[in-house]
Design an enzyme around this catalytic site. Structure first.
Site, PDB file in Angstrom:
ATOM      1  CB  ALA A  17      44.074  45.702  53.002  1.00 21.63           C
ATOM      2  CB  SER A  18      39.837  41.941  53.109  1.00 14.52           C
ATOM      3  OG  SER A  18      39.195  42.426  52.229  1.00 14.52           O
ATOM      4  CG  ASP A  20      43.791  36.447  45.025  1.00 14.19           C
ATOM      5  OD1 ASP A  20      43.720  35.140  45.652  1.00 14.19           O
ATOM      6  OD2 ASP A  20      44.260  36.621  44.133  1.00 14.19           O
ATOM      7  CG  ASP A 237      43.379  37.990  34.270  1.00 14.49           C
ATOM      8  OD1 ASP A 237      43.204  39.173  34.773  1.00 14.49           O
ATOM      9  OD2 ASP A 237      44.084  37.138  34.344  1.00 14.49           O
ATOM     10  CG  HIS A 242      49.089  39.804  31.815  1.00 19.12           C
ATOM     11  ND1 HIS A 242      49.123  40.771  32.731  1.00 19.12           N
ATOM     12  CD2 HIS A 242      48.110  38.722  32.673  1.00 19.12           C
ATOM     13  CE1 HIS A 242      48.487  40.760  33.873  1.00 19.12           C
ATOM     14  NE2 HIS A 242      47.838  39.465  33.813  1.00 19.12           N
TER      15      HIS A 242
END
Ligand SMILES: NC(=O)c1ccc[n+]([C@@H]2O[C@H](COP(=O)([O-])OP(=O)(O)OC[C@H]3O[C@@H](n4cnc5c(N)ncnc54)[C@H](OP(=O)(O)O)[C@@H]3O)[C@@H](O)[C@H]2O)c1
Length: 282
Positions: A17-18, A20, A237, A242
């Site tokens: 949760a810290s 990006d 990536d 994608h």
């Protein structure tokens, strides 16, 4: 009632949760749901990460990341904040997961509500979290679901290894593999084109189209994600997930003989499309 209102109570635990992704996508998305009144009465958002910070500091980060994206309605935001908390812990320490479980029990007043574990961490932390969640799970009745962000492994071998590892602890039905790129409106509309636009639909299957170009237009740079891109690489990536997904979605518009496929789910058709493209090329 708004479309797709979530009526079932849930606890969302965001691992990493810290980071990006949490700040850039998840927190603003949660605000969007709240603003559209799509969240149920009873829900909990628990940020979990190794970074030492107080709940107040986490709250400040949460607010600031939302304000970067949304013009905020203070009432909606304040209400959302009532559901937010932070737990500091390691990903590879079982005792921290026992502590998290005790915390969730108190928070949810011992109700056996649906728990969603969102993996907003680099893939290197996946296995520890899966194992610790699996080993501290109450029973097979506990409704605990995993949401894994792509990439799923680095290649076929590591992806298969990861899936076998998850399967030791969790049923397939409780695992959600997420590529949030596919939630972009432009990508989502590819499928509906097939059904909604009859002219385009017919043309896509005919000889009128000489070539189709897919342009990946990114405005956001590497930012603080140099470590991630160094490890994963831009090709892996962007392309293997994608863009291949988009290619498959677009290509399936050109296929008109899908009736012989035993499994007509979108993933199965996508895989078929990709195999078919490979077949044509060779
Ligand atoms: N950012 C994006 O736009 C994006 C796009 C597509 C997919 N994803 C996927 O989403 C996931 C999270 O991405 P992200 O960009 O948010 O990652 P990130 O910012 O690099 O990492 C998220 C958090 O994980 C912890 N962490 C970092 N490196 C770690 C390590 N080596 N071992 C254990 N924990 C570590 C850190 O929190 P603590 O140190 O506080 O625990 C960090 O704040 C990844 O699987 C990524 O592939 C991200």
């Amino acid at each position: 009632m708004p479309i797709n209102k979530i009526t079932q109570p849930f606890a969302l635990i965001i691992f990493g949760a810290s980071g990006d992704l949490a700040k850039l996508k998840l927190f603003p998305a949660l605000y969007s749901l709240a603003q559209q009144n799509r969240l149920p009465k009873q829900y909990y958002i628990v940020g979990y990460a190794r970074s030492e910070k107080t709940s107040k500091q986490f709250e400040a980060e949460f607010i600031s990341s939302i304000k970067k994206v949304h013009k905020v309605d203070e009432k909606v935001l304040n209400d959302l904040l009532k559901h937010l908390s932070y737990v500091q812990g390691q990903y590879d320490k079982k005792e921290d997961f026992v502590r998290l479980k005790t915390y969730l029990k108190t928070l949810t007043k011992k109700t056996n509500i649906t728990k969603l574990a969102y993996f907003s961490v680099p893939p290197i932390a996946f296995k520890s979290i899966i194992q610790n969640l699996g080993e501290t799970k109450n029973s097979s009745n506990e409704d605990l679901r995993l949401i894994l962000e792509k990439p799923f492994g680095e290649d076929t071998k590591s992806a298969e290894e990861l899936f076998h590892f998850v399967a030791r602890y969790f049923d397939d039905d409780n695992i959600y593999l997420l590529d949030h790129y596919l939630g972009k409106p432009a990508v989502k509309s590819i499928l509906s084109l097939r059904h909604a636009n009859r002219i385009l639909n017919l043309m896509m299957k005919g000889p009128e189209i000489a070539n189709i170009q897919i342009t990946a237009f990114e405005q956001v740079g590497v930012q603080s994600r140099a470590g991630y891109f160094d490890q994963v690489g831009t090709i892996k990536d962007m392309v293997q997930s994608h863009l291949l997904q988009i290619l498959a979605l677009i290509y399936l518009l050109r296929l008109n003989r899908l009736y012989f496929l035993p499994d007509k789910s979108v993933p199965a058709i996508e895989i078929f499309s990709l195999k078919y493209i490979y077949f044509l090329k060779n």
